[in-house]
Design a protein around this motif. Structure first.
Motif, short mmCIF file in Angstrom:
data_model
loop_
_atom_site.label_atom_id
_atom_site.label_comp_id
_atom_site.label_asym_id
_atom_site.label_seq_id
_atom_site.Cartn_x
_atom_site.Cartn_y
_atom_site.Cartn_z
N THR A 137 0.86 -1.19 0.00
CA THR A 137 0.00 0.00 0.00
C THR A 137 0.90 1.23 0.00
O THR A 137 2.06 1.17 0.42
CB THR A 137 -0.92 0.06 1.24
OG1 THR A 137 -0.11 0.14 2.42
CG2 THR A 137 -1.84 -1.15 1.30
N LEU A 138 0.32 2.34 -0.46
CA LEU A 138 1.01 3.63 -0.43
C LEU A 138 0.13 4.66 0.24
O LEU A 138 -1.04 4.82 -0.13
CB LEU A 138 1.35 4.10 -1.85
CG LEU A 138 1.77 5.58 -1.99
CD1 LEU A 138 3.11 5.84 -1.29
CD2 LEU A 138 1.83 6.00 -3.46
N LEU A 139 0.70 5.37 1.22
CA LEU A 139 0.08 6.55 1.80
C LEU A 139 0.89 7.75 1.34
O LEU A 139 2.08 7.85 1.63
CB LEU A 139 0.08 6.45 3.33
CG LEU A 139 -0.51 7.64 4.09
CD1 LEU A 139 -1.99 7.84 3.73
CD2 LEU A 139 -0.34 7.46 5.59
N TYR A 140 0.23 8.66 0.60
CA TYR A 140 0.93 9.77 -0.07
C TYR A 140 0.29 11.09 0.33
O TYR A 140 -0.91 11.30 0.08
CB TYR A 140 0.85 9.54 -1.58
CG TYR A 140 1.44 10.61 -2.46
CD1 TYR A 140 2.45 11.47 -2.04
CD2 TYR A 140 1.00 10.76 -3.78
CE1 TYR A 140 2.99 12.44 -2.88
CE2 TYR A 140 1.53 11.71 -4.63
CZ TYR A 140 2.53 12.55 -4.18
OH TYR A 140 3.06 13.51 -5.01
N GLY A 141 1.10 11.95 0.95
CA GLY A 141 0.59 13.24 1.40
C GLY A 141 1.31 14.41 0.75
O GLY A 141 2.40 14.27 0.19
#
Length: 311
Positions: A137-141
């Protein structure tokens, strides 16, 4: 160690987000470029006195071109402004590399966290993890959705990717991806220093891999004097307080590769044959620091009175 260095042609330039310019670079004669793996970066030398490191964010299988993305920093030191204002399609720029201090290690599961321009080294990692059949998964902010590069490109991964602009979602929900990390998971993170520090504070030992664009703050001082024996050169130098090993070596007329002089790029990594380094870089992992087999001579020093280096 000899690195590839050549003038490359800017074949294409396009904005990947507000203030983020993506450049596609090719050899002027169409020659294949050196192979690279996800996490690699190159040195870009756009003008005399300017040298910056940018992650490769294209397709490693495409040897005909390299893609980088450059955030225009306001204020900055002039490198990103030069790239944005002076590098045009058809123009040439000198590039050196690639090097990789942020390799994607094999794992059954990954959790990727990116902040702002930190998405660039992560992009090819996602493709590699997908091709390997890994669970990821990727969490991108970022500050705003418009400031976040390659959002449309990431759309092909569906709900594996969480796009979280700060003006819409607040600060990144790190507990959602870092609490209860399953055994065998590796966490990869790139972005601004406060994000990396927050991720480091939440990750179990041994699972986190990070890349810093700026050096990690150090509490240590300039240190005391020590001796450095250069095994290849047959010379012994005294490194005074507030003088780096790199500066001492160069002052002795010995040429070594270096770039950032801040302990972030890994160019000056040198083998340690004897002695205990005082690591002050932002590149090596905790395990690599404990092993003491290499050091970044631009910032790191000696814990004792003497080091023997393979120089």
């Amino acid at each position: 160690m000899s690195l590839y260095e050549s003038e490359l042609v800017v074949e294409r330039r396009e904005f990947a987000a507000d203030d983020v310019l993506a450049l596609t670079l090719r050899h002027p004669l169409g020659e294949p470029l050196p192979a690279w793996e996800p996490g690699a970066h190159v040195d870009v030398l756009p003008a005399p006195g300017l040298e910056r490191q940018y992650s490769l964010c294209g397709d490693p299988a495409d040897r005909s071109a390299w893609r980088i993305a450059v955030l225009r920093e306001r204020p900055g030191r002039g490198g990103s402004a030069h790239v944005h204002e002076q590098l045009r399609e058809g123009g040439k720029v000198r590039v050196r590399g690639p090097r990789n201090n942020f390799r994607l290690e094999p794992a059954p599961r990954y959790r990727f966290v990116a902040g702002g321009i930190g998405i660039t080294p992560i992009l090819p990692m996602l493709a590699a993890a997908e091709a390997a059949g890994a669970d990821w998964t990727l969490l991108y902010g970022g500050r705003t959705r418009a400031s976040m590069a390659f959002v449309e490109e990431l759309g092909r991964y569906g709900d594996r990717v969480t796009i979280a602009p700060e003006d819409e979602s607040g600060l990144l929900d790190l507990p959602s991806v870092l609490n209860d990390v399953p055994e065998g998971t590796l966490v990869y993170c790139c972005g601004p220093g406060p994000l990396l520090d927050a991720v480091e504070a939440r990750c179990p030992s041994g699972v986190l891999r990070v890349e810093r664009f700026r050096p990690k703050e150090q509490e240590s001082d300039g240190g005391t004097a020590f001796e450095v024996e250069l095994a290849q050169s047959g010379r012994t130098l005294t490194v005074a307080p507030e003088v780096s090993v790199l500066d001492a070596v160069r002052a002795a007329g010995i040429e070594v590769l270096y770039s950032c002089t801040e302990g972030t790029c890994g160019t000056c990594e040198t083998d340690v044959l004897d002695g205990e380094p005082d690591h002050r870089d932002s590149v090596l992992t905790e395990d690599e620091r404990a092993a003491g087999e290499t050091m970044m001579i631009c910032v790191s020093r000696c814990r004792g009175k003497r080091l023997v280096l393979d120089l």
